[in-house]
Design a protein around this motif. Structure first.
Motif, PDB file in Angstrom:
ATOM      1  N   GLY A 169       1.032  -1.136   0.113  1.00 28.69           N
ATOM      2  CA  GLY A 169       0.002   0.003  -0.040  1.00 28.69           C
ATOM      3  C   GLY A 169       0.855   1.232   0.055  1.00 28.69           C
ATOM      4  N   LEU A 170       0.126   2.542   0.250  1.00 36.55           N
ATOM      5  CA  LEU A 170       0.744   3.825   0.302  1.00 36.55           C
ATOM      6  C   LEU A 170       0.342   4.299   1.671  1.00 36.55           C
ATOM      7  N   GLY A 171       1.332   5.134   2.219  1.00 38.13           N
ATOM      8  CA  GLY A 171       0.922   6.054   3.105  1.00 38.13           C
ATOM      9  C   GLY A 171       0.199   7.315   2.683  1.00 38.13           C
ATOM     10  N   VAL A 172      -0.027   8.077   4.037  1.00 33.96           N
ATOM     11  CA  VAL A 172      -0.852   9.399   3.664  1.00 33.96           C
ATOM     12  C   VAL A 172       0.134  10.556   2.933  1.00 33.96           C
ATOM     13  N   VAL A 173       1.624  10.380   3.435  1.00 36.81           N
ATOM     14  CA  VAL A 173       2.443  11.338   3.030  1.00 36.81           C
ATOM     15  C   VAL A 173       2.699  11.136   1.464  1.00 36.81           C
ATOM     16  N   GLU A 174       2.843  10.016   1.091  1.00 38.18           N
ATOM     17  CA  GLU A 174       3.214   9.515  -0.327  1.00 38.18           C
ATOM     18  C   GLU A 174       2.013   9.981  -1.118  1.00 38.18           C
ATOM     19  N   LEU A 175       0.858   9.450  -0.550  1.00 40.39           N
ATOM     20  CA  LEU A 175      -0.522   9.604  -1.498  1.00 40.39           C
ATOM     21  C   LEU A 175      -0.711  11.056  -1.770  1.00 40.39           C
ATOM     22  N   ALA A 176      -0.477  11.815  -0.714  1.00 41.39           N
ATOM     23  CA  ALA A 176      -0.655  13.310  -0.841  1.00 41.39           C
ATOM     24  C   ALA A 176       0.484  13.968  -1.742  1.00 41.39           C
ATOM     25  N   ALA A 177       1.530  13.397  -1.659  1.00 45.96           N
ATOM     26  CA  ALA A 177       2.651  14.028  -2.797  1.00 45.96           C
ATOM     27  C   ALA A 177       2.273  13.654  -4.276  1.00 45.96           C
ATOM     28  N   ARG A 178       1.791  12.160  -4.509  1.00 44.09           N
ATOM     29  CA  ARG A 178       1.155  11.909  -5.852  1.00 44.09           C
ATOM     30  C   ARG A 178       0.192  12.426  -6.116  1.00 44.09           C
TER      31      ARG A 178
END
Length: 261
Positions: free
Chosen positions: A34-43
């Motif tokens: 999966g992906l974390g919040v920080v990485e999802l926000a960046a993407r």
């Protein structure tokens, strides 16, 4: 806010949430996690607080879920359940006419099967005779002792077999079974891979033989099996020929699902 503005805001919010689901689906497919919040926000180009609130709401509905150890988000059980049901409905629609032809050509009953944990579940049965064979539909049977189970497990590694089936006796105490351990099952799976189909001779029930061939989706993954089974006295002598016929039928279903060799 006017009704039009409110509707536009809802659509915009839905579009942004769908973007998060797209990112999660793509990352899981490519990297298996999966992906974390920080990485999802960046993407996604959104604020972390916005992404966090959106994911929390989606998690409450089962659309996404968070790993308690890594804190990464994945697609959730509710979304995957909906996709699975849709895929199975399409699978049945695509397979039905092929199964009718297979039943007529072999003059036997054929079954469309999928894997559920350590069991094979029959989604649809079609008979060449005057009656529809309803007895197996919705019924789970041990994967290790059936030809359908062995082709449904073609993509599994030995470690995955241990996780799925455990380390106990896989014969369930049935004297006719040739498979008692994961190692023996692995050997039978390799035979099925080389042959292109699996066959079972009275390993599941006395006087019952059968063959199964894999159905693959557009990614090449085994998602179902076509099975032909019959009493031993009626099918044993033509079991190999029936296996080749079943492979052809399964290949036609796979092609309709988008699989290209």
């Amino acid at each position: 806010m006017t009704d039009g503005s409110a509707e536009g805001a809802r659509r915009h919010g839905l579009s942004r949430d769908l973007r998060l689901l797209d990112l999660l689906a793509l990352h899981e497919a490519e990297h298996g996690r999966g992906l974390g919040v920080v990485e999802l926000a960046a993407r996604s180009g959104r604020e972390k607080s916005q992404v966090s609130r959106a994911l929390k709401a989606l998690a409450e509905e089962g659309v996404v879920e968070r790993d308690p150890d890594t804190m990464e988000y994945r697609l959730g059980w509710r979304l995957l359940s909906l996709v699975a049901r849709t895929a199975e409905n399409r699978l049945v629609r695509v397979a039905s006419p092929v199964m009718r032809r297979l039943a007529e050509e072999t003059e036997e009953t054929c079954h469309l099967c999928v894997l559920r944990d350590a069991e094979v579940l029959t989604l649809l049965s079609v008979s060449a005779h005057d009656f529809r064979a309803h007895g197996w539909e919705g019924k789970g049977v041990p994967a290790a002792r059936t030809s359908a189970g062995r082709v449904l497990l073609l993509d599994a590694t030995p470690d995955e077999l241990y996780v799925r089936l455990g380390m106990g006796d896989l014969s369930d105490g049935f004297d006719g079974s040739l498979v008692h351990s994961v190692q023996e099952l692995w050997q039978r799976i390799q035979e099925a891979r080389r042959r292109g189909f699996a066959e079972v001779r009275e390993e599941f029930e006395s006087d019952l033989v059968g063959v199964s061939a894999p159905i693959r989706d557009f990614r090449g993954r085994v998602v179902a099996a076509l099975n032909v089974g019959a009493p031993a006295h009626r099918l044993t002598d033509r079991l190999h020929r029936t296996g080749r016929i079943t492979v052809g039928a399964a290949d036609r279903v796979s092609a309709a699902l988008g699989w290209e060799w």
